[in-house]
Design an enzyme around this catalytic site. Structure first.
Site, short mmCIF file in Angstrom:
data_model
loop_
_atom_site.label_atom_id
_atom_site.label_comp_id
_atom_site.label_asym_id
_atom_site.label_seq_id
_atom_site.Cartn_x
_atom_site.Cartn_y
_atom_site.Cartn_z
N PRO A 69 0.77 -1.24 0.00
CA PRO A 69 0.00 0.00 0.00
C PRO A 69 0.80 1.29 0.00
O PRO A 69 0.29 2.34 -0.41
CB PRO A 69 -0.83 -0.11 1.29
CG PRO A 69 -0.89 -1.56 1.59
CD PRO A 69 0.42 -2.10 1.14
N THR A 99 3.54 2.13 -5.31
CA THR A 99 3.88 3.54 -5.51
C THR A 99 4.59 4.02 -4.26
O THR A 99 4.00 4.05 -3.19
CB THR A 99 2.63 4.38 -5.79
OG1 THR A 99 1.94 3.84 -6.93
CG2 THR A 99 3.01 5.83 -6.06
N LYS A 174 5.10 7.69 -12.48
CA LYS A 174 3.81 7.26 -11.90
C LYS A 174 3.24 8.32 -10.97
O LYS A 174 2.03 8.63 -11.03
CB LYS A 174 4.03 5.96 -11.13
CG LYS A 174 2.84 5.51 -10.26
CD LYS A 174 1.59 5.23 -11.08
CE LYS A 174 0.36 5.00 -10.19
NZ LYS A 174 0.51 3.87 -9.27
#
Length: 303
Positions: A69, A99, A174
């Site tokens: 997460p 991420t 990203k």
């Protein structure tokens, strides 16, 4: 694939489970899965994924994919007393599809290199449906030689794979992709509110946008499918996760000397949504807060 013998996968949540399933079905190699929740491991067993723990994955796998997460959780997994860094061995490759902050990613890469192992970033973009279909977009930060080795594995769950530059560059792309999306959707939400209060049906407004220069992926997917019907389900990318990604973008902006006023505006709306207890709802729910802060939004939104 190459000289790899076994693949590991850690983090079998909303995105990780379908990514791991595609990897196991298509890569032609044994896959070990690791997650604190037994349910996805049970579902993946029928696809050949063998349940393991962190120690087993670290010991037995040549390539280890992470799908977690946040970058903070990645750090905990890496730096624990029996974490991935402590158990790293020469030639092992860790691929972070999470991420994570750019500076964190680059620091981890340096630390794995000191153990003669490799850490690269390959954050994934698009939805769970795209993950199920094996049609994700992946932005990779890696040495070209390493990229060439892992690209066939990434191709089992992605249809678009971009080598963005050295380690950390995948995260840059990203994070900024998400930042631009958040800002675009905020602009759509502001326009919707202004139009409604000026006597224009929001549906007419947004559908007209699709035929003009304001047309975009954000309009067609977030504007028409979420903002217009007030559809903000819980089992989607929530405000809390979106704000985490935006914070990474603001951190990068500060490090590079860019004011990023548009991103800071979005962060104010995320903060307002969180303050109203909307953190678990699909993040375009900020459109309700923007349109009328006094409106009550039912938990779970509408299907």
């Amino acid at each position: 694939m190459n000289d790899f013998k076994r693949i590991g996968f850690i983090g079998l949540g909303v995105m990780g489970e379908p990514i791991c399933r595609n990897l196991a079905r298509k890569c032609g190699l044994p896959v070990l899965g690791c997650d604190h929740d037994a349910a996805p491991l049970q579902r993946l067993a029928s696809h050949g994924v063998q349940a393991s723990d962190l120690a087993g994955v670290a010991r037995d796998c040549d390539v280890i994919f992470l799908c977690l997460p946040s970058g903070e959780i990645v750090e905990k997994l890496v730096y624990g007393a029996d974490g991935l860094l402590a158990q790293a061995r020469p030639g092992q490759i860790v691929v972070d599809t999470s991420t994570s902050p750019v500076d964190t990613t680059r620091r981890l890469a340096r630390e794995f290199a000191s153990a003669q192992a490799v850490f690269i970033d390959a954050p994934v973009a698009r939805t769970r449906a795209a993950a199920e279909a094996g049609k994700l977009s992946v932005m990779v930060g890696a040495d070209p030689a390493v990229f060439e080795r892992v690209q066939p594995l990434i191709a089992t769950f992605a249809e678009e794979i971009t080598l963005c530059g050295p380690v950390g560059c995948g995260q840059v792309v990203k994070i900024l992709n998400n930042m631009v999306l958040f800002e675009t959707v905020t602009a759509l939400a502001e326009a919707r509110g202004i139009a409604r209060r000026s006597g224009v049906d929001p549906r007419i407004l947004l559908e007209a946008f699709t035929r003009g220069s304001a047309d975009s992926f954000a309009l067609r997917n977030h504007g028409l499918k979420a903002i217009l019907p007030d559809a903000f389900p819980e089992k989607a990318f929530p405000v809390a996760y979106a704000r985490k990604d935006l914070k990474y973008a603001l951190r990068l902006a500060e490090q590079t000397g860019i004011a990023a006023h548009g991103a800071r505006n979005v962060d104010q709306w995320f903060e307002a949504a969180l303050a109203r207890g909307l953190g678990n709802l699909y993040w375009p729910v900020i459109s309700k807060v923007i349109d009328d802060p006094r409106d009550e939004v039912p938990v779970g939104g509408q299907d």
